[in-house]
Design an enzyme around this catalytic site. Structure first.
Site, PDB file in Angstrom:
ATOM      1  CB  VAL A 131      -0.946   0.005   1.211  1.00 57.81           C
ATOM      2  CG1 VAL A 131      -1.670   1.348   1.319  1.00 57.81           C
ATOM      3  CG2 VAL A 131      -1.970  -1.124   1.090  1.00 57.81           C
ATOM      4  CE  LYS A 132       3.041   4.456  -5.216  1.00 54.32           C
ATOM      5  NZ  LYS A 132       3.064   4.713  -6.681  1.00 54.32           N
ATOM      6  CB  ILE A 133       1.614   5.877   2.914  1.00 56.45           C
ATOM      7  CG1 ILE A 133       0.579   4.808   3.290  1.00 56.45           C
ATOM      8  CG2 ILE A 133       1.441   7.122   3.789  1.00 56.45           C
ATOM      9  CD1 ILE A 133       0.666   4.360   4.752  1.00 56.45           C
TER      10      ILE A 133
END
Length: 362
Positions: A131-133
């Site tokens: 998951v990209k943050i």
């Protein structure tokens, strides 16, 4: 590149490329072992053609929230890519990842970012999901909390060396909390996505405006130097007693991922940001055109990411001397990067609404 310990990923995902077998072909022929995606990428994929129309018609019977409809569309593509890359991940757990990004409108809200990251990880319950943050100040807390909770995170939109150091600290603190709570750090991975070409684009614009001979001589140099200095810090941070303790518990380093590696300036070599940043324990995520260009005429000179570190340190001072404020360049790029992703997300949801309207009318 792959033989030197650098992973080749592609920065694009669409249903069409999956259905045509294009991703499978690149895995076979181009050593591609991972996929990144972002709202801009999905916006282009969903708005063009009819690949998503059948699923859209199904979803419209159940939901009218554009964001939820988009996520259903995106998750199907991500899961298909995850399945395709699963054997890669089983052979080499650092690779075989596919990234899915949190809503960029949450970039300055730690709690909302964390909640959405956990939701996406729970929804797409696969060991090879990232998951990209975004690496905004508020994003750092969400990143640390996700790592502490045993979730793998792709930290995106890193431009400055100071922010990169903060990202590394967030990762290390997250691992320490995970270990202290009895968790297994061997199940967690992270990459730090350091953006490259945009740094030259912004800096060159300022150097052109200054216009002196000294300023113009510095064009096209900061992006590579910036990334090399980040890699220098990577080698320092993932060594010594603090890291050795975590590594002894099974933890893995947070690799540097070079993003935005297509060349924007036609005056520069089209594989500049690939050739100059080759080295072990790194990732380069490229668009298809850059992969093709490198296959055609790219050169592997060795571990180029280790070259010119002395010059890289000097360059920061040289830029300041001619009037370029490094901190302002990187802050501008972060703000613009978040805004671009948020704008693409808005455009994407508008596109879903438009597609919905077309399908309802038909």
């Amino acid at each position: 590149m792959s033989a030197r310990g650098q992973s080749v990923w592609i920065d694009y995902l669409s249903r069409d490329m999956l259905q045509r077998g294009e991703l499978a072909r690149m895995m076979e022929e181009d050593a591609v072992v991972g996929v990144t995606s972002n709202p801009t990428i999905f916006q282009k994929a969903i708005s063009q053609g009819a690949s998503y129309d059948e699923q859209l018609q199904e979803l419209l019977r159940q939901d009218d929230d554009p964001k939820e409809i988009f996520l259903q569309l995106a998750v199907r593509d991500v899961e298909a890519a995850l399945d395709l890359l699963a054997p890669v991940h089983e052979r080499k757990p650092d690779d075989g990842y596919v990234s899915l990004e949190v809503d960029p409108n949450y970039a300055y809200d730690s709690e909302a970012t964390y909640d959405e990251a956990i939701r996406l990880h729970t929804w797409v319950d696969r060991p090879n999901l990232y998951v990209k943050i975004p690496a905004t100040k508020p994003g750092l807390a969400a990143i640390e909390d996700c790592i502490a909770g045993g979730r793998s995170i792709n930290v995106t939109l890193i431009f400055s060396l100071e922010r990169y150091r903060e990202v590394v600290q967030a990762y290390l603190r997250g691992l320490e909390r995970l270990v202290a709570g009895g968790g297994n750090p061997a199940t967690v991975r992270s990459v730090a996505s350091f953006f490259v070409s945009r740094v030259d684009t912004e800096t060159d614009k300022r150097l052109d405006a200054i216009g002196t001979e000294e300023a113009l001589a510095l064009r096209g140099r900061l992006a590579v130097a910036n990334a090399r200095l980040a890699y220098e810090h990577f080698r320092e941070a993932f060594a010594g007693p603090r890291w050795e303790f975590l590594a002894g518990k099974g933890a893995f380093p947070q690799r540097c991922l070079w993003a935005s590696t297509s060349t924007k300036n036609p005056a520069y070599r089209d594989v500049l940001y690939v050739e100059e940043l080759i080295g072990p324990e790194t990732v380069n995520t490229m668009p298809e055109e850059t992969i093709s260009a490198f296959q055609d005429h790219g050169e592997v000179r060795g571990d180029t990411v280790l070259e010119g570190l002395g010059e890289a340190h000097v360059l920061l001072g040289s830029l300041a001397a001619v009037g370029v404020d490094y901190d302002d360049v990187t802050e501008t790029l972060e703000l613009e990067g978040v805004q671009k992703f948020a704008d693409s997300f808005t455009e994407l949801l508008d596109g879903v609404r438009a597609k919905r309207g077309e399908l309802v009318r038909s």
